[in-house]
Enzyme design. Structure first.
Site, mmCIF file in Angstrom:
data_model
loop_
_atom_site.group_PDB
_atom_site.id
_atom_site.type_symbol
_atom_site.label_atom_id
_atom_site.label_comp_id
_atom_site.label_asym_id
_atom_site.label_seq_id
_atom_site.Cartn_x
_atom_site.Cartn_y
_atom_site.Cartn_z
ATOM 1 N NE ARG A 27 -4.304 -2.366 1.452
ATOM 2 C CZ ARG A 27 -5.134 -2.747 2.081
ATOM 3 N NH1 ARG A 27 -5.178 -2.080 3.975
ATOM 4 N NH2 ARG A 27 -6.434 -3.272 2.233
ATOM 5 C CG ASP A 129 15.100 -17.893 16.142
ATOM 6 O OD1 ASP A 129 14.312 -18.245 16.221
ATOM 7 O OD2 ASP A 129 15.718 -18.589 14.854
ATOM 8 C CG MET A 171 11.418 -22.812 18.337
ATOM 9 S SD MET A 171 10.476 -22.498 17.011
ATOM 10 C CE MET A 171 10.211 -24.247 16.344
ATOM 11 C CD GLU A 189 10.264 -21.380 39.973
ATOM 12 O OE1 GLU A 189 9.837 -21.775 39.071
ATOM 13 O OE2 GLU A 189 9.372 -20.446 40.612
ATOM 14 C CD GLU A 224 15.320 -24.103 18.626
ATOM 15 O OE1 GLU A 224 14.222 -25.654 18.699
ATOM 16 O OE2 GLU A 224 15.596 -22.856 17.977
ATOM 17 C CB VAL A 256 2.568 -23.803 19.404
ATOM 18 C CG1 VAL A 256 1.757 -25.282 19.637
ATOM 19 C CG2 VAL A 256 3.465 -24.030 20.736
HETATM 20 O O1 F6P Z 1 14.577 -19.395 12.719
HETATM 21 C C1 F6P Z 1 13.371 -19.651 13.418
HETATM 22 C C2 F6P Z 1 12.840 -21.234 13.945
HETATM 23 O O2 F6P Z 1 11.410 -21.750 13.917
HETATM 24 C C3 F6P Z 1 13.630 -21.230 14.618
HETATM 25 O O3 F6P Z 1 13.582 -21.180 15.950
HETATM 26 C C4 F6P Z 1 14.461 -23.169 14.600
HETATM 27 O O4 F6P Z 1 15.184 -23.502 14.984
HETATM 28 C C5 F6P Z 1 14.197 -23.326 13.209
HETATM 29 O O5 F6P Z 1 13.819 -21.992 13.193
HETATM 30 C C6 F6P Z 1 12.826 -24.070 13.315
HETATM 31 O O6 F6P Z 1 13.003 -24.555 11.753
HETATM 32 P P1 F6P Z 1 12.224 -25.302 10.258
HETATM 33 O O7 F6P Z 1 11.242 -24.068 9.582
HETATM 34 O O8 F6P Z 1 13.101 -26.069 9.469
HETATM 35 O O9 F6P Z 1 11.301 -26.440 11.419
#
Ligand code: F6P
Ligand code: ADP
Length: 325
Positions: A27, A129, A171, A189, A224, A256
């Site tokens: 837009r 991230d 993630m 915690e 992770e 999610v």
């Molecule tokens: O970069 C975003 C992200 O969701 C990360 O947090 C995660 O490790 C990765 O992508 C997962 O990627 P994929 O789409 O390959 O499952």
């Protein structure tokens, strides 16, 4: 020089708020006098000529939706010189003069490659991230954090009811932003970040001592990226909790965290970034990424972004520990 045809694409991991950004590019770009084209499926669609013209109606109703209406993809071929040349031929075939790439650090590397070939590109940081250097926030982070908090609140209810220790894995790839901020805002915690050593007996002692101090639960938020090549972090922490004599439960939040309707913050950030990216192209400033710094939208050379490292705020790191007691 005023550009007459610009394109926009989303690439890499989708992030809530990407659609708000696409809408703003379309837009605002039209208002600035340009035709705007949408490249579907990221660099895969660019090489495959999967391009459509977008008018204002085409982006109606998308500001509130997660995912990306332009779709996303990952491509090994685009990392090669041949792939990039193929993509450039497609862009030039359409008469496209400038491009907005919305995505994470990988997508920005792709943008830098196109720019190196002389094509005007502006990057927009989008990744839950928050691992893209030179900007305080990327699109999608705030929504992901709120999703994590929502899950944490629910887990705390049941953890308290049973006086349990829980591990919640979030993630973030190799960056601990989501874990650290969710840990502070959600009242964990303990937070375990990438690169942090996991000492079994000291974690077991902390779990025991928290329950002795009257805590009704023990919530560990683990990034992770704290996983080792041998063991996932959730598995490792479950073993530590078991050593304390408590029976651990764990939840890996997974994808999610990437979906859902964007928060107000992400809708506004996506919108502001999109408009600023168009301004930048129209001003003849390319090879840059739009960024949020002290509340203002600025531009930073993509080369600087890609040669920097994401950092966690020292203040937040200091806060996490005392607040957990
Ligand atoms: O970069 C975003 C992200 O969701 C990360 O947090 C995660 O490790 C990765 O992508 C997962 O990627 P994929 O789409 O390959 O499952
Ligand atoms: P994100 O943008 O979320 O970090 P990826 O790291 O998967 O996601 O990157 C998205 C896409 O960007 C890749 O599939 C690839 O096509 C492109 N890309 C990544 N790194 C490079 C690179 N060094 N050169 C060119 N293109 C790249």
């Amino acid at each position: 020089m005023q550009m007459k045809r610009i394109a926009v694409m989303t690439s890499g991991g989708d992030a809530p708020g990407m659609n708000a950004c696409v809408r703003a590019v379309v837009r605002y770009g039209i208002a600035a006098g340009a035709e705007v084209y949408g490249i579907r499926r990221g660099y895969v669609g660019m090489m495959a000529n999967d391009i459509v013209q977008l008018d204002s109606r085409a982006v109606g109703g998308i500001v509130r939706s997660g995912g990306t209406v332009l779709l996303s993809a990952r491509s090994q071929e685009f990392k090669t010189e041949e792939g990039q040349k193929k993509a450039l031929e497609v862009l030039r075939g359409w008469g496209i003069e400038g491009l907005v790439v919305i995505g994470g650090d990988g997508s920005l590397r792709g943008a830098a490659a196109l720019h190196k070939h002389g094509f005007p590109v502006v990057g927009v940081p989008a990744s839950i991230d928050n691992d893209i250097p030179c900007t305080e926030m990327a699109i999608g982070v705030d929504t992901a954090l709120n999703t994590i908090l929502n899950a944490m609140d629910k887990i705390k209810d049941t953890a308290s009811a049973h006086q349990r220790a829980f591990i919640i894995e979030v993630m973030g790839r190799q960056h601990g932003y989501l874990a650290l901020m969710a840990g502070i805002a959600g009242g964990a915690e303990m937070v375990v970040l990438p690169g942090q050593a996991v000492d079994r007996s000291s974690i077991a002692n902390e779990v025991r001592s928290a329950f002795l101090r009257g805590k009704p639960h023990f919530i560990i938020v683990a990034a992770e990226g704290a996983s080792t090549p041998e063991t996932g972090i959730t598995q490792l922490l479950s073993e530590c909790v078991a050593e304390s004599g408590h029976d651990p439960r764990s939840t890996v939040l997974g994808h999610v965290q990437r979906g859902g309707s964007p928060t107000c913050f992400d809708r506004l950030l996506g919108t502001r970034f999109g408009a600023a990216a168009v301004d930048s192209l129209m001003d003849g400033t390319s090879g840059v990424m739009v960024a949020l710094r002290a509340g203002e939208i600025v531009t930073v050379p993509i080369s600087e972004v890609l040669s920097s490292q994401p950092i966690l705020s020292k203040d937040a790191l200091i806060l996490a520990e005392p607040l957990a007691h």
